[in-house]
Design an enzyme around this catalytic site. Structure first.
Site, PDB file in Angstrom:
ATOM      1  N   LYS A 128      -5.718  10.844   3.833  1.00 12.35           N
ATOM      2  CA  LYS A 128      -5.108  10.856   5.171  1.00 12.35           C
ATOM      3  C   LYS A 128      -5.410   9.526   5.831  1.00 12.35           C
ATOM      4  CE  LYS A 128      -2.805  13.668   7.881  1.00 12.35           C
ATOM      5  NZ  LYS A 128      -1.969  14.820   7.481  1.00 12.35           N
ATOM      6  N   ASP A 150       2.900  12.087   9.818  1.00 15.72           N
ATOM      7  CA  ASP A 150       2.149  13.178  10.466  1.00 15.72           C
ATOM      8  C   ASP A 150       2.437  12.996  11.956  1.00 15.72           C
ATOM      9  OD1 ASP A 150      -0.070  15.335   9.770  1.00 15.72           O
ATOM     10  OD2 ASP A 150      -0.784  14.365  11.583  1.00 15.72           O
TER      11      ASP A 150
HETATM   12  P1  NDP Z   1       5.077  15.266  15.834  1.00 13.69           P
HETATM   13  O1  NDP Z   1       4.454  14.022  16.302  1.00 13.69           O
HETATM   14  O2  NDP Z   1       6.479  15.266  15.362  1.00 13.69           O
HETATM   15  O3  NDP Z   1       4.950  16.392  16.938  1.00 13.69           O
HETATM   16  C1  NDP Z   1       3.719  16.803  17.438  1.00 13.69           C
HETATM   17  C2  NDP Z   1       3.951  17.825  18.522  1.00 13.69           C
HETATM   18  O4  NDP Z   1       2.700  18.392  18.928  1.00 13.69           O
HETATM   19  C3  NDP Z   1       4.562  17.238  19.779  1.00 13.69           C
HETATM   20  O5  NDP Z   1       5.304  18.220  20.420  1.00 13.69           O
HETATM   21  C4  NDP Z   1       3.328  16.840  20.570  1.00 13.69           C
HETATM   22  O6  NDP Z   1       3.556  16.719  21.957  1.00 13.69           O
HETATM   23  C5  NDP Z   1       2.409  18.013  20.275  1.00 13.69           C
HETATM   24  N1  NDP Z   1       1.018  17.570  20.342  1.00 13.69           N
HETATM   25  C6  NDP Z   1       0.422  16.634  19.568  1.00 13.69           C
HETATM   26  N2  NDP Z   1      -0.853  16.455  19.931  1.00 13.69           N
HETATM   27  C7  NDP Z   1      -1.062  17.301  20.953  1.00 13.69           C
HETATM   28  C8  NDP Z   1      -2.186  17.606  21.759  1.00 13.69           C
HETATM   29  N3  NDP Z   1      -3.365  16.990  21.580  1.00 13.69           N
HETATM   30  N4  NDP Z   1      -2.045  18.540  22.728  1.00 13.69           N
HETATM   31  C9  NDP Z   1      -0.869  19.157  22.913  1.00 13.69           C
HETATM   32  N5  NDP Z   1       0.250  18.926  22.180  1.00 13.69           N
HETATM   33  C10 NDP Z   1       0.142  18.016  21.220  1.00 13.69           C
HETATM   34  O7  NDP Z   1       4.092  15.800  14.669  1.00 13.69           O
HETATM   35  P2  NDP Z   1       4.395  16.873  13.540  1.00 13.69           P
HETATM   36  O8  NDP Z   1       5.339  17.901  14.017  1.00 13.69           O
HETATM   37  O9  NDP Z   1       4.689  16.134  12.297  1.00 13.69           O
HETATM   38  O10 NDP Z   1       2.944  17.511  13.352  1.00 13.69           O
HETATM   39  C11 NDP Z   1       2.524  18.692  14.039  1.00 13.69           C
HETATM   40  C12 NDP Z   1       1.375  19.325  13.292  1.00 13.69           C
HETATM   41  O11 NDP Z   1       1.786  19.664  11.956  1.00 13.69           O
HETATM   42  C13 NDP Z   1       0.131  18.447  13.106  1.00 13.69           C
HETATM   43  O12 NDP Z   1      -1.019  19.273  13.099  1.00 13.69           O
HETATM   44  C14 NDP Z   1       0.314  17.872  11.705  1.00 13.69           C
HETATM   45  O13 NDP Z   1      -0.909  17.482  11.120  1.00 13.69           O
HETATM   46  C15 NDP Z   1       0.914  19.086  10.985  1.00 13.69           C
HETATM   47  N6  NDP Z   1       1.662  18.826   9.760  1.00 13.69           N
HETATM   48  C16 NDP Z   1       2.688  17.936   9.718  1.00 13.69           C
HETATM   49  C17 NDP Z   1       3.402  17.753   8.554  1.00 13.69           C
HETATM   50  C18 NDP Z   1       4.585  16.849   8.481  1.00 13.69           C
HETATM   51  O14 NDP Z   1       5.201  16.813   7.416  1.00 13.69           O
HETATM   52  N7  NDP Z   1       4.951  16.136   9.516  1.00 13.69           N
HETATM   53  C19 NDP Z   1       3.018  18.452   7.311  1.00 13.69           C
HETATM   54  C20 NDP Z   1       1.972  19.419   7.481  1.00 13.69           C
HETATM   55  C21 NDP Z   1       1.312  19.564   8.668  1.00 13.69           C
HETATM   56  P3  NDP Z   1       3.985  15.302  22.600  1.00 13.69           P
HETATM   57  O15 NDP Z   1       5.440  15.172  22.330  1.00 13.69           O
HETATM   58  O16 NDP Z   1       3.640  15.430  24.023  1.00 13.69           O
HETATM   59  O17 NDP Z   1       3.161  14.269  21.888  1.00 13.69           O
HETATM   60  O1  2IT Z   2      -0.506  17.333   6.720  1.00 14.12           O
HETATM   61  C1  2IT Z   2       0.360  17.101   5.854  1.00 14.12           C
HETATM   62  O2  2IT Z   2       0.456  17.779   4.826  1.00 14.12           O
HETATM   63  C2  2IT Z   2       1.315  16.015   6.102  1.00 14.12           C
HETATM   64  N1  2IT Z   2       1.277  15.408   7.164  1.00 14.12           N
HETATM   65  C3  2IT Z   2       2.320  15.643   5.055  1.00 14.12           C
HETATM   66  C4  2IT Z   2       1.719  14.728   4.025  1.00 14.12           C
HETATM   67  C5  2IT Z   2       2.659  14.148   3.018  1.00 14.12           C
HETATM   68  O3  2IT Z   2       2.166  13.350   2.219  1.00 14.12           O
HETATM   69  O4  2IT Z   2       3.846  14.478   3.012  1.00 14.12           O
END
Ligand code: NDP
Ligand code: 2IT
Length: 445
Positions: A118, A158
Site C-alpha cells: 500500500k 484508493d
Molecule cells: P474515494 O476517494 O473515491 O471516496 C471516499 C469517500 O469516503 C468520499 O465520499 C469521502 O468523502 C469519504 N471519506 C473519506 N475519508 C473520510 C473521512 N475521514 N471521514 C468521512 N468521510 C470520508 O475512495 P474509494 O471509494 O476508492 O475508497 C473508499 C473506501 O474503500 C476506503 O476505505 C478504501 O480503502 C476502500 N477500498 C477502495 C478500493 C478501490 O478500488 N478504490 C478497493 C477496496 C477498498 P469526501 O468526498 O468528503 O472526501
Molecule cells: O484496498 C484495496 O484493495 C484497493 N484500494 C485496491 C487495490 C488494487 O491494487 O486494486
C-alpha cells in the site's frame, strides 16, 4: 500483540488490524506448532520494505509545497506487491501499514498471484487544480518509479486516487523508464485499463452480500440498505444494489450524510456520480435538487453523524476506517440491520465488530467483501501481460466467480475451526494459511 505494540507504540490503526487477525488465528497457531517455530507472526507483521520520501511540488501560485510519500511493500510470498495509493491529509505510517497488512490477506483470498502493499501521501487533492494534481503526481512518481515495476510492485487507486491520478502517475513512469508496461492498474480503457475495474469494488461488495444471503435462502431484492461514502466504492455499490432491486436510502461524504426515504433512484445516482466525480462537489447539494431528502452535517471531527441510525436490513460502509463505533453498532442491531458488507477497509471499530458477532449478524469484513477491486486489478495485470482486453461480460463473470469463491473459502475455513458462519475468522484464517504456507515453502525470508 505486545511485541508489535512495543516495537511501534504509536501505530494505533496498524495495531487494530494486526490484533483482529491475531485473535482469529489463535486456533490455527495452536494446531500448527511449525508456524510458531518459524516466527511467522513476527515475520508477517514486519513489512519487507518501507519506503518514505519527500514529494516537493509547485502550486499554482508558484509556491513550493512539500508532502510525504509512502510505499509499504508488506509481503511478496504470493506475487508482486499489489495494492492501492491513498492521497488524503490523514495518511501516516500507521494507516499505510494497516492498509498494507490487510491487503496481504485480501489478495491471498482473491485466488490470484498477488502479494500485498500500500502507499500514498498526506497530499490533499481537495481544492487543487488539475495542474497541481499533475505536478504532485509527477513528483511522487519521480521517486516511486525506482521501487515499482510490473513484476515487482503494482500500485492502483484508493481514497483520493482514481483514473485522473493513475493517468498522471503512469505518464511520468513511462517518461522516466521509457517502458509501456502494466505497472499500475486502474488505467483508463484506451491505454491498458480493464473494463469493470472502476465498478469492481462496489459490484464485488454487493455480489458478496448476495452470496451471504443466498446461503441463507434470501436475496437482496426489496431490502432497504444503508450506504456510506459517495466515492468510487459507494457509487458502484449503489449502482449494483439498484440493478439487483434493493432500496438504498443513504450516502455520505466527509462533510455529512444524506437520507432519502424514497430511495436513491438510478437518476439520482447519476446526479451523485456527476456531483462527486465530475464537479468534485459536496453531497449537501443533493438536497437542493431533491428537497424531500434530508442532509445532516457531520460534527466536524469526522466522527459521528454517519448514516447508521436509520432502519434498514443491510449496511454497506464504503467511506473509510473506523466509521462504525460501538454505539452505532448497537443502534444498527436495534433498528433491524441483519447484514454488513464492508466496502471500505476496516470501517468497523473492534468493539462494534464484537457487537455484530455477538448478535449473530451476517457480517463480512472488508478483506473479503471488498476484494473485488484488487481482484479485477489482478485481471487487468493478466490482460496487460497477454496484451489483450477481455469484454466486460468476461471480466464481470470472473469477478462474480471470484467473489463466490471467496465466500465459500471463508465459510469452509470458519467451519473447519468450529465457527460456522463467522466470516471474520474465515477470511483471516484462509488468507493467513495461504500466505504463511507460501512463506514457509520459500525459506527464512
Ligand atoms: P474515494 O476517494 O473515491 O471516496 C471516499 C469517500 O469516503 C468520499 O465520499 C469521502 O468523502 C469519504 N471519506 C473519506 N475519508 C473520510 C473521512 N475521514 N471521514 C468521512 N468521510 C470520508 O475512495 P474509494 O471509494 O476508492 O475508497 C473508499 C473506501 O474503500 C476506503 O476505505 C478504501 O480503502 C476502500 N477500498 C477502495 C478500493 C478501490 O478500488 N478504490 C478497493 C477496496 C477498498 P469526501 O468526498 O468528503 O472526501
Ligand atoms: O484496498 C484495496 O484493495 C484497493 N484500494 C485496491 C487495490 C488494487 O491494487 O486494486
Amino acid at each position: 500483540m505486545q511485541y508489535v505494540v512495543d516495537k511501534d507504540p504509536g501505530e494505533r490503526e496498524f495495531h487494530q488490524a494486526v490484533s483482529e487477525v491475531v485473535e482469529s488465528i489463535k486456533p490455527v497457531m495452536d494446531r500448527n506448532p511449525q508456524y510458531r517455530r518459524a516466527k511467522i507472526l513476527e515475520r508477517l507483521t514486519e513489512p519487507e520494505r518501507v519506503i518514505m520520501f519527500r514529494v516537493p511540488w509547485i502550486d499554482d501560485q508558484g509556491e513550493i509545497q512539500v508532502n510525504r510519500g509512502f510505499r509499504i511493500q508488506m509481503n511478496s510470498a504470493l506475487g508482486p506487491y499489489k495494492g492501492g495509493l491513498r492521497f488524503h491529509p490523514s495518511v501516516n505510517l500507521s494507516i499505510m501499514k494497516f492498509l498494507a497488512f490487510e491487503q496481504v490477506f485480501k489478495n491471498a483470498l482473491t485466488t490470484l498471484p498477488m502479494g500485498g502493499g500500500k502507499g500514498g501521501s498526506d497530499f490533499d487533492p481537495k481544492g487543487k487544480s488539475d495542474m497541481e494534481v499533475m505536478r504532485f503526481c509527477q513528483s511522487f512518481m519521480t521517486e516511486l518509479f525506482r521501487h515499482i515495476g510490473p513484476d515487482t510492485d503494482v500500485p492502483a487507486g484508493d481514497i483520493g486516487v482514481a483514473a485522473r491520478e493513475i493517468g498522471f502517475l503512469f505518464g511520468q513512469y513511462k517518461r522516466i523508464c521509457n517502458q509501456f508496461t502494466g505497472v499500475l492498474t486502474g488505467k483508463n480503457l484506451n491505454w491498458g485499463g480493464s473494463l469493470i475495474r472502476p465498478q469492481a469494488t462496489g459490484y464485488g461488495c454487493v455480489y458478496f452480500a448476495a452470496e451471504m444471503l443466498a446461503a441463507r435462502g434470501q436475496s437482496l431484492e426489496g431490502k432497504t440498505c444503508l450506504v456510506s461514502g459517495s466515492g468510487n466504492v459507494a457509487q458502484y455499490t449503489l449502482e449494483k444494489l439498484l440493478e439487483i432491486g434493493a432500496k438504498p436510502i443513504t450516502f455520505s461524504d466527509s462533510s455529512g450524510y444524506v437520507y432519502d426515504e424514497e430511495g436513491i433512484s438510478r437518476e439520482k445516482l447519476q446526479f451523485i456520480m456527476f456531483l462527486k466525480t465530475m464537479r468534485r462537489g459536496r453531497v449537501e447539494e443533493y438536497v437542493e435538487k431533491y428537497p424531500q431528502a434530508v442532509y445532516t452535517p457531520s460534527n466536524g471531527n469526522g466522527n459521528g453523524n454517519w448514516p447508521w441510525k436509520h432502519r434498514a436490513y443491510c449496511a454497506f460502509p464504503c467511506a473509510t476506517q473506523n466509521e462504525i463505533d460501538q454505539r452505532d453498532a448497537l443502534t444498527m442491531v436495534q433498528n433491524g440491520v441483519r447484514l454488513i458488507s464492508e466496502g471500505a477497509n476496516m470501517p468497523t471499530r473492534p468493539e462494534a465488530a464484537a457487537v455484530f458477532l455477538d448478535s449473530k449478524l451476517i457480517y463480512a469484513p472488508g478483506k473479503a467483501a471488498n476484494a473485488g477491486g484488487v481482484a479485477v486489478s489482478g485481471l487487468e495485470m493478466a490482460q496487460n501481460s497477454m496484451r489483450i482486453s477481455w469484454p466486460k461480460e468476461e471480466v464481470d463473470h470472473r469477478l462474480r466467480i471470484i467473489m463466490k469463491t471467496i465466500h465459500e473459502t471463508c465459510l469452509d475455513a470458519a467451519a473447519q475451526y468450529g465457527q460456522p458462519g463467522n466470516y471474520v475468522m474465515g477470511a483471516n484464517i484462509a488468507g493467513f494459511t495461504k500466505v504463511v504456507d507460501a512463506m514457509l515453502d520459500q525459506g527464512v525470508t
